[in-house]
Design a protein around this motif. Sequence first.
Motif, PDB file in Angstrom:
ATOM      1  N   MET B   1       0.830  -1.206   0.000  1.00 42.44           N
ATOM      2  CA  MET B   1       0.000   0.000   0.000  1.00 42.44           C
ATOM      3  C   MET B   1       0.860   1.249   0.000  1.00 42.44           C
ATOM      4  O   MET B   1       1.933   1.276  -0.563  1.00 42.44           O
ATOM      5  N   THR B   2       0.393   2.240   0.656  1.00 40.96           N
ATOM      6  CA  THR B   2       1.086   3.522   0.599  1.00 40.96           C
ATOM      7  C   THR B   2       1.959   3.741   1.831  1.00 40.96           C
ATOM      8  O   THR B   2       2.095   2.872   2.668  1.00 40.96           O
ATOM      9  N   MET B   3       2.530   4.923   1.914  1.00 42.50           N
ATOM     10  CA  MET B   3       3.589   5.098   2.920  1.00 42.50           C
ATOM     11  C   MET B   3       3.313   6.110   4.011  1.00 42.50           C
ATOM     12  O   MET B   3       2.383   6.892   3.980  1.00 42.50           O
ATOM     13  N   LEU B   4       4.220   6.106   4.917  1.00 43.08           N
ATOM     14  CA  LEU B   4       4.128   7.010   6.066  1.00 43.08           C
ATOM     15  C   LEU B   4       4.525   8.427   5.697  1.00 43.08           C
ATOM     16  O   LEU B   4       5.061   8.671   4.643  1.00 43.08           O
ATOM     17  N   LYS B   5       4.307   9.332   6.586  1.00 46.06           N
ATOM     18  CA  LYS B   5       4.778  10.698   6.330  1.00 46.06           C
ATOM     19  C   LYS B   5       5.917  11.054   7.276  1.00 46.06           C
ATOM     20  O   LYS B   5       6.091  10.435   8.310  1.00 46.06           O
ATOM     21  N   THR B   6       6.642  12.078   6.881  1.00 49.56           N
ATOM     22  CA  THR B   6       7.773  12.484   7.717  1.00 49.56           C
ATOM     23  C   THR B   6       7.295  13.025   9.041  1.00 49.56           C
ATOM     24  O   THR B   6       6.263  13.669   9.120  1.00 49.56           O
ATOM     25  N   PRO B   7       8.063  12.784  10.080  1.00 48.37           N
ATOM     26  CA  PRO B   7       7.716  13.423  11.339  1.00 48.37           C
ATOM     27  C   PRO B   7       7.820  14.927  11.165  1.00 48.37           C
ATOM     28  O   PRO B   7       8.625  15.408  10.370  1.00 48.37           O
TER      29      PRO B   7
END
Lengths: 499, 343
Positions: B1-7
């Motif tokens: 699926m898709t990804m995380l975002k930057t902190p």
Amino acid sequence: MATPLLALSGVSKSFGAVAALRDVRLELYSGEAHALVGENGAGKSTLVKILAGVHAPDQGTLTLDGRPVTLGNPADARAAGIAVIYQEPTLFPDLSVAENIFMGRQPLRSLRRIASAEMRARAIELCERLGVPLDPDRPARGLSIADQQIVEIAKALSLDARVLVMDEPTAALSGVEVERLFTVARSLRDSGTAVLFISHRFDEVFALCQRVTVMRDGRWVSTDPAADLSVDEVVRRMVGREVTSLFPKEPATVGEPRLEVRGLTRHGSFADVSFTVRGGEIVALAGLVGAGRSEVSRAIFGVDPYDAGQVCVDGKRLPRGDTAAAIEAGLALVPEDRRQQGLVMELSVERNATLPRRWALTRMGLLFGGAERRAAGTWAERLQVKAARLSDAVSTLSGGNQQKVVLAKWLATHPRVLIVDEPTRGIDVGTKSEVHRLLSRLAGDGVAVLMVSSELPEVLGMADRVLVMHEGRLAADIPRDRADEESVMLAATGQGGRS
Amino acid sequence: MTMLKTPPAARVGGGARLARRAFVVREMGILLALALLIGITAATNPRFLGAQSVKDLLLGSTILAILAVGQAIVIITRNVDLSVGSVLGLSAFATGSLFVAAPGLPIPLVILIGTVLGAACGAINGGLIAAARVPALVVTLGTLYVFRGVDYMWATSRQINAADMPPGFLGMGTATVLGVPVLTLFAVAVLLVVGYYLRSYRSGRELYAIGSDPAAARLLGIPVGRRVFAAFVASGALAGLAGVLYAARFGTLDANAGTGLELNVVAAVVVGGVAIFGGSGSVYGAALGAVLLTTIGAALPTLGVNPFWQRAAVGALILAAIGLDRALAARLGRSLRGRNTHV
Ligand SMILES: Nc1ncnc2c1ncn2[C@@H]1O[C@H](COP(=O)(O)OP(=O)(O)OP(=O)(O)O)[C@@H](O)[C@H]1O
Ligand SMILES: [Mg+2]
């Protein structure tokens, strides 16, 4: 089951000769998330705009709590408790994020003055709930598409609506933001809100929704519990035929380095980015939203300046911040934000599709309509752009079809290096595989392709190599045979070493 | 699926600071230009800062500033009102005629009548724009001539002189409090009220929203037609008020009062940093722009600059202001985009 909270029946809507909706029905129940799926141009957004009071249906009825209602304008719909997230962000670029969220409903203090401090605080709170701490005081101008989408979502959430309608809210978002949105949507749903969710990503549809309505060519096809359906079945109903393999990347012979990027740095955005893309190669630039991927691609193309480093195409160094030179050198960029950077909304499809290469279509300095129409027609056909006429203004196309026009526009320049930023955002399954086949064929012809994408299956399916960015730096360079969900995710979250 | 975002990065409020700085740079720029101009002029001719000359300057700025405030309201909504000069003329002549017909009228009532007359003209503008769906530029260009024509017909080469008006009214044009003309205090009060309204009330903010993106405003259910109509009524009312003040200040009135003023007003607003495509800028900036233009008009002759160059200087100032706005917007846009957008 109980009476639906909101129901549409026998709804039809035409725009001139285009019948966007024909005898459509839809029932939304309190405490249920309902998915609406269909190909680009199937009429989903038109339906949303009817629920929002933007368009009045030509025929058919709307009932709220079993009683017929007329939604004459968006204010009526809002008063009826319907909150809508439109497919295209509708922000005011000059106003702050907080004002955008609360426009028209700002919290008030004595003498009906706006309570700015409270508004700010609530904006911060809403953004935090969505896990994206946006600065509430910055103007909306210049927000990335993902952040614009977050503002739209915050706007809808701030309404505490009984019906929440979301038209492709996730198209620009990636993993964690989508998950956060779903957590919020689920808790709203469980507290009795009726949710209507539109997406071209089926994993999301099945993760959130209990019921799925399929539309095709403006008609209602079916409504079933999600549990009774499979992805293949939904796709078949949407398209009316079987859709073959989703990611048909064909192997291509890898040639000479085409695009070389050395030590590219822009203070505050990205640092020391170096990589090479060879002819025939598709290189994916993966990473989290905000990792600096779009910024890098914009700097390469010369839209934004950079502070250090260099960009070479076919061994020749490009002057920094000069898009004309980049196009001259055979570079093309399909941007992320189609409304602001990709299309002239008021011009026709054919004009838009041929804008960057009008010189090539001229004879003795004159542009002949025929040449333009033929050139546009070829690409529009390949990408199955659904428009009544190519002379129609782009603003009347459905969202996915606008994206296709942007693609057509740049593909038609015959680039040697193609940079695509989220190439399939908002594009339906059938065309998605067509876009992938096109990219693959371009690589086969020796084009170097750099693809920024937030969709992991797309990255893994298409890329010969995956570059992963983390906080403005290249964190990993993973060849196709070693790229999988885990390796990419680890690098993207800053836990993987450079391999 | 898709990804995380930057902190989230640790930069708090960077965008806001930038935006605020751009705003301050803009208003400060006008003040700086003003200070520079006054300084140079006063150095060559000390009498430029004499009490009488300062008073004249303030009085001269006052009427233009009131018109600029009204114009700013309209321009913020991505419209323009070219009829203000004619409305001023009409209202000024009406004021004189009122005093000729009924010399005993209380002054506040006359001020009110002039303002209402202006508001009525504004309502005609706003109504035509809403009903005919024709751009404001065209409609108000038309009413510029229509209102002026009415004025001509009414005045039929008559002239009203100071002697026809009560001294109490004319005194309003010259009275001062601590050296500041009463009319100027009046204008400052109007400015503060409008400025506060635009910043602190929903309908005020909606004017900015409409100018920023009219289509989005409509999608949001903002009553665009009604707000734009109200903006024109406000601009008309302020032009009407300015007409009464004009009568008090000059005393001599004919059908030509205020001819050509509209371009000065638009120039003042643009120089004051209100974006000509709407959505941003403040009435304070517009008022400062009016003061700057008036000062240029007064200072350059004192400096012995020939009239042709005076006009060219105003033109250059407008171009410089637009250039500055573009440059600021571009800088702001670039730094907002490059920067991590998150707090
Ligand atoms: N204002 C308009 N004028 C003319 N035609 C329109 C207008 N709005 C929509 N259409 C047409 O109606 C049809 C349905 O469009 P709609 O935007 O509802 O599609 P959609 O299902 O939302 O597609 P997508 O998945 O691409 O967003 C399209 O053929 C579109 O071109
Ligand atoms: Mg749509």
